[in-house]
Design an enzyme around this catalytic site. Structure first.
Site: not given
Length: 930
Positions: A704, A763, A825, A882
Site C-alpha cells: 500500500e 488511496n 478499505d 489491517e
C-alpha cells in the site's frame, strides 16, 4: 428578568410578554424599579399598566387585578454555593443554625419560615431589600444559604431543598378591567394556538440545571456508600434504545449510556442481563434475579403491575406505524410483551393482530406480506428502516401513543434506590439523550445532494418557458414588454425556487445597499445551517426535508426586524444580515429561533429535534472607509462561515462569533496549502510503502502506497497533519494522483530492470468520485508509464462508497472494465454490510482493525469475523486485515483461513521506497513485535 450588556431587557417575563404582544397587538415600555415594594406601589397608583410574575394573595386581590390564567407555577428553593458540601438534600439536622438570607416581606420569605417550622429546624434569617444584594452576600460567604424563588436553569448555586410551589400571574391596576379582559383573551388565544409555549418557555428558564450533579439526602448518601452491585435487565434487541453490541457482547444504546452516567455520578455498580423478550425482564424481577429494568413504559406497561416502581421518563418515544404494499390492510403485527402493543391491540380490536417476539420480526412480517402493518418505537423503527432491504416500507409517527421510557425498580428494593435513580434521571439533560440516540443509531446512508437542475427541473422548465413567452411577446409589444421581461428575469434570478424567498444574488444586492450607507451602523452577517440535515432527509424523505427548509426560511423572515435580510444559499445553508445589539442579545435571538424552529410542524409531526449551528461576523468598516463593497461583503460571509465551522459537533444548538484567530487559522491553512503546492513541485511528497503479507508463508503479495511529507523545515510530516486540510480545499486530489505516479514510476523501473513486482494499492479521496471522468484519468496516468493496469489497486474507503452507493457502483464497474483492481478499505468502521457491497465489483476487502481487536476479546465477535471471511471467500474477494501487531493476532487469523492477507506493524511500518525495494527483493518478512 434582567438587563443585558446592550441595555436590553431579557428573561422569562420578557419572552412571555413578547408572545402576548403577538395576540394583543401591544407595544411596551419597560420601567425598572429598585425592588418589589416600589413596583407594587407603582402598579397600585397606576404609574404602570402591567406587572408580571406576581403571587396571588387575598390581600393583593383587594388592591389589584390578576390574570385569569397563571403564567406558570414556581417554587421556593434553599440554595448554597456549589463548593459548599456541608449540606445534603433536605438535611434538616444540618440546616439548624444556618444563616439564611431572604427578600424582606416576600412570599419566599414567608414560605421558608413555614417550611422551617414544619420540619423543625431553627435558622438565623437575614432580610435584604434587593435580590442582587442577597446573591452577592451568598457569593461572599456572608450567608450559608438563601431562600428564593428558583433561579432557573442557569443558576450558579446548588439547591438543597425545594418547597411551596405557587402560581404566578400578571397583575394590573384595580381599575384597568378592559386591559385585564384583553390580557385574558390574548392568553387564551395563545393557549389554544400554541399549547406547548408555556411548558417550553418554563423549561428554558426554570428547568433543572443539568450542568450540576443532583444532590441527595443523608439517608441516600448512606445507601450509596454500602450499595450492592445491582443487576439490570435490558432488551437485547431494541436498538438504538438498548441492545447487545454484536462485537463486544456489551450492553449498548441510550439506556446503557444513561446507566454509565448514573454510575459516574453516584458510584453505583451495575451488572447487565440481556433478555430476548421484553416480558422476561419482569419475570427476572419477580424471581429476584435482577433489581432493575432498563426500559419500562411507566404509564402503560401492564406487566409491571406490583412488580416494579418507575422513575420519571428519560425518553419519550412515540409509536411508529410501519406499512408496506397494503397500507389499508387489517393484519397488524405487534411485538410481544410490550404494554403499548397491548394498547394498540385495543385500538385494532376489529383487526387481526399477530404477535412476534421483536420489533424486527414485525417489520419483516410487513416486508414479506405476512402482515399489512406493524407498530414499534419510533427510534427503533427508524433504525430498522435505515437498512436498504426495507426501502419499500414507510414509517409514520403516531403521536397519540408514546412510550415514556423509564427505569423500573423492584418494589422489594430499598426505597432510597428509586429516589436516587429518579433524581439522576431528572438531572439528565435532553441534549445528552439526543446525543446518545445519535451515537447509538446506525446512521442512515447519506445521499449526495442533487444539483440544482436535478432537484428543481419543473421550476426551471417553467422559468424557461416563461422567459421564452416573454421574449416572444417582446417581439410583438416591444415597448411595453421590455420592462415586464426585465422584471420577470429579476424575479427568476432573485427568487429561490425551493423556498420562494431570496436567492444569494438578491441578498448580496440588498445587503450591499444597506452596508454602503455609513450612517447605518451595527450589523452582523450570520451563516446558518442545520446539523445532520442529510440524515433527516434520508430518514423522513426529501419532501419533509424541503418543507423544513421552506418553513425555516419563513421563520427567519417572521423573526426579522426592519432592515434585516436573509437568503437560502444551498442545501440547508442560509445567510442572514441582522442588526447587531451585542453578543448576549444575539444569543437570545438565536435561542428564540432555535425554539421556534423545533416547534415547526414538520419536526413535531416526526417527534424529531434538530440542531442549528451559526457563525456570526460583526460588520466593521476599516478606518476612513465610507462603505463596504461586494468584495468586503463576500469576505464577511466567509468569516461567518469560518465561525460556523468552529462550532464542530455539539449536543445542542450553538453559535460562534468570528474572531481574528479564526482568520489567522485560515491564513495559516492557506499558507500551508501554498507551501504544499511548492513542496509538491519540489518533490517533498514521497510515497512510503507498507507490505501486505500472506499469513501462511510470510510472503509479500502487495504494497500500500501512503503519502508522507518530507519537509526540510518541519521534518517528516504525518498524513493526519495535512490530509484533512487538503480534503477540505480539494488539494488532496493532486496528492492522490502524485502518489499514483510515484507507484507507477516504481513499477515501471523495476519492470525495466527485470526485477519482481507486486500490485501496489493507492488511496483515493471521495472528491475523485464526484466526477465521472475519474476512471479515464487514472487509466491515462497508468498508460503513460506503460504499467499493466492489474498491478494498480485503487483503494476506496467504506464511507466514501456508502455516501453515494449508486455512483460508486457505476464508477467501480467502469474501473473494472478498464482492468483495475478495486479494494474497499476500512470495512466495518461505517455502516455498510456485505449484502450492500455484493453488487460492487471489488477484488479486495480490507477489514478495519476493530474487527481484529474485538475478535480477540470474545467468541461472538470471532464468529462474526469468521462469517465475514467465509462470505468473502464465496464472493471470490480477497480479505486483507489491517492493524496486525502481535503474533497472537496473526495466529488467530491463520486459524480462521490461511489465505488471509495481513498488514501491520508485526511485519513492517510504512517505509521509504529504498527499504521497500529491499523487502521485495527478499520476497518475505519475519514477524517482529514492537
Amino acid at each position: 428578568m434582567s438587563v443585558d450588556d446592550a441595555g436590553e431587557h431579557i428573561g422569562y417575563n420578557i419572552d412571555y410578554l413578547e408572545e402576548i404582544r403577538r395576540y394583543a397587538g401591544w407595544t411596551y415600555e419597560y420601567v425598572d424599579f429598585a425592588g418589589w415594594a416600589d413596583a407594587y406601589d407603582a402598579l397600585e397608583t397606576g404609574d404602570i399598566d402591567l406587572l408580571p410574575a406576581v403571587y396571588y394573595t387575598d390581600d393583593r386581590a383587594d388592591r389589584m387585578l390578576f390574570s385569569a390564567v397563571p403564567m406558570c407555577s414556581i417554587y421556593t428553593t434553599l440554595n448554597v454555593r456549589t463548593d459548599d458540601r456541608r449540606y445534603a438534600y433536605e438535611d434538616f439536622e444540618a440546616f439548624s443554625g444556618m444563616r439564611v438570607g431572604v427578600i424582606q416581606d416576600s412570599q419566599d420569605a414567608q414560605a421558608f419560615v413555614r417550611y422551617s417550622q414544619e420540619n423543625d429546624f431553627d435558622v438565623d434569617v437575614v432580610e435584604y431589600l434587593e435580590t442582587d444584594d442577597l446573591l452577592t452576600a451568598l457569593d461572599r460567604g456572608e450567608l450559608d444559604a438563601i431562600a428564593i424563588t428558583y433561579l432557573g436553569s442557569n443558576s450558579r448555586f446548588r439547591t438543597i431543598a425545594q418547597f411551596a410551589p405557587e402560581p404566578i400571574h400578571f397583575a394590573l391596576p384595580i381599575d384597568r378591567v378592559e386591559l385585564e379582559q384583553d390580557l385574558n383573551a390574548a392568553m387564551n388565544r395563545l393557549q389554544l394556538r400554541d399549547p406547548s409555549f408555556s411548558t417550553l418557555l418554563y423549561n428554558r428558564y426554570f428547568g433543572i440545571n443539568t450542568d450540576q450533579d443532583p444532590v441527595f439526602t443523608e439517608e441516600e448518601y448512606a445507601y450509596l456508600e454500602s450499595a450492592p452491585v445491582l443487576k439490570v435487565a435490558y432488551d437485547s434487541f431494541r436498538t438504538p434504545l438498548s441492545y447487545t453490541d454484536p462485537e463486544t457482547g456489551a450492553f449498548g444504546g441510550v439506556a446503557a449510556r444513561l446507566f454509565d452516567d448514573i454510575s459516574s455520578i453516584t458510584g453505583l455498580s451495575f451488572e447487565f442481563v440481556p433478555v430476548d423478550l421484553h416480558g422476561n425482564a419482569f419475570d427476572l424481577v419477580e424471581s429476584g434475579e435482577v433489581d432493575l429494568v432498563a426500559g419500562v413504559d411507566r404509564d402503560a406497561d401492564e406487566a409491571m403491575g406490583g412488580i416494579v416502581s418507575t422513575t420519571g421518563p428519560y425518553l419519550r418515544d412515540p409509536m411508529a406505524l410501519i406499512v408496506g404494499a397494503n397500507p389499508t390492510g387489517t393484519r397488524i403485527a405487534l411485538p410481544r410483551g410490550f404494554a403499548l402493543a397491548a394498547e394498540m391491540e385495543r385500538v385494532h380490536a376489529d383487526d387481526e393482530v399477530i404477535y412476534f417476539d421483536t420489533p424486527k420480526q414485525c417489520v419483516d412480517a410487513v416486508l414479506t406480506g405476512a402482515a399489512d402493518a406493524a407498530y414499534a418505537d419510533t427510534h427503533v423503527a427508524n433504525y430498522l428502516l435505515s437498512e436498504s432491504q426495507y426501502e419499500s416500507l414507510t414509517v409514520i409517527t403516531v403521536t397519540d401513543h408514546t412510550n415514556d421510557m423509564s427505569i423500573g425498580v423492584a418494589t422489594s428494593a430499598d426505597p432510597r434506590l428509586l429516589s436516587i435513580l429518579d433524581r439522576c434521571v431528572q438531572y439528565t439533560a435532553e441534549g445528552k439523550i439526543t446525543t446518545w440516540l445519535s451515537q447509538s443509531s446506525l446512521a442512515v446512508h447519506p445521499t449526495s445532494p442533487l444539483d440544482f437542475l436535478r432537484q428543481y427541473p419543473l421550476q426551471i422548465i417553467v422559468g424557461i418557458v416563461a422567459l421564452f413567452a416573454m421574449a416572444l411577446a417582446g417581439a410583438l409589444y416591444l415597448g411595453r414588454t421590455k420592462l415586464r421581461t426585465a422584471r420577470r428575469i429579476e424575479e427568476l434570478s432573485f427568487t429561490d425556487p425551493l423556498t420562494g424567498g431570496w436567492t444569494l444574488a438578491r441578498f448580496r444586492s440588498a445587503a450591499e445597499e444597506v452596508l454602503e450607507d455609513p450612517k447605518r451602523e451595527g450589523h452582523v452577517i450570520v451563516y446558518l445551517d442545520i446539523a445532520r440535515f442529510k440524515s433527516f432527509n434520508a430518514a423522513f424523505g426529501y419532501a419533509a426535508g424541503d418543507q423544513l427548509l421552506i418553513e425555516l426560511d419563513r421563520l427567519i423572515g417572521n423573526l426579522a426586524r426592519e432592515g434585516e435580510h436573509h437568503a437560502h444559499i444551498t442545501a440547508d445553508e442560509f445567510v442572514v444580515l441582522m442588526k447587531w445589539d451585542g453578543w448576549d442579545a444575539f444569543l437570545d435571538r438565536f435561542a428564540e429561533l432555535d425554539r421556534r424552529f423545533n416547534e415547526l410542524d414538520v419536526l413535531r409531526s416526526h417527534s424529531h429535534r434538530l440542531l442549528l449551528h451559526a457563525g456570526a461576523c460583526v460588520v466593521e468598516r476599516a478606518k476612513g472607509s465610507r462603505r463596504l463593497d461586494a468584495q468586503a461583503l463576500a469576505e464577511l460571509m466567509d468569516c461567518a462561515r469560518y465561525a460556523r465551522d468552529s462550532v464542530g459537533e455539539t449536543s445542542s444548538s450553538e453559535a460562534a462569533l468570528y474572531t481574528s484567530d479564526m482568520k489567522e487559522r485560515d491564513v495559516a491553512e492557506r499558507a500551508l496549502v501554498a507551501l504544499a503546492r511548492d513542496a509538491l513541485e519540489r518533490g517533498e511528497f514521497a510515497a512510503y510503502y507498507q507490505p501486505k503479507v500472506e499469513l501462511a508463508t510470510n510472503r509479500i503479495v502487495s504494497f500500500e502506497a501512503l503519502v508522507r511529507w518530507e519537509s526540510p523545515d518541519r521534518g517528516l510530516v504525518q498524513p493526519n497533519d495535512f490530509i484533512p486540510l487538503f480534503e477540505k480545499n480539494g488539494f488532496v486530489t493532486e496528492i492522490d494522483l502524485h502518489v499514483l505516479r510515484l507507484a507507477c514510476t516504481r513499477l515501471e523501473e523495476r519492470l525495466a530492470q527485470g526485477l519482481p513486482v507486486v500490485p501496489i494499492a493507492c488511496n483515493f479521496s471521495r472528491l475523485h468520485l464526484q466526477g465521472d471522468g475519474f476512471p479515464e484519468k487514472v487509466k491515462a496516468i497508468v498508460d503513460e508509464y506503460e504499467v499493466p493496469v492489474d498491478l494498480i489497486e485503487l483503494e476506496l474507503t467504506e464511507n466514501i462508497v456508502m455516501e453515494d452507493l449508486e455512483r460508486a457502483k457505476r464508477i467501480c464497474r467502469r474501473l473494472k472494465e478498464l482492468g483495475f483492481r478495486i479494494s474497499i478499505d476500512d470495512f466495518g468502521s461505517g455502516y455498510s454490510s456485505l449484502g450492500t457491497l455484493q453488487d460492487l465489483p471489488i477484488d479486495v476487502l480490507k477489514l478495519d482493525r476493530t474487527f481484529l481487536m474485538s475478535s480477540e476479546s470474545g467468541e461472538r465477535s470471532r464468529a462474526i469475523l469468521e462469517g465475514v471471511v467465509d462470505i468473502a471467500e464465496k464472493l471470490h474477494v480477497t480479505i486483507v486485515v489491517e492493524g496486525v501487531e502481535t503474533c497472537d493476532q496473526a495466529s488467530l487469523l491463520l486459524q480462521l483461513d490461511d489465505s488471509i492477507i495481513a498488514q501491520g506493524y508485526l511485519y513492517s511500518r510504512p517505509v521509504p521506497r529504498g527499504e521497500s525495494d529491499r523487502q521485495l527483493d527478499d520476497g518475505s518478512l519475519e514477524q517482529h513485535e514492537e
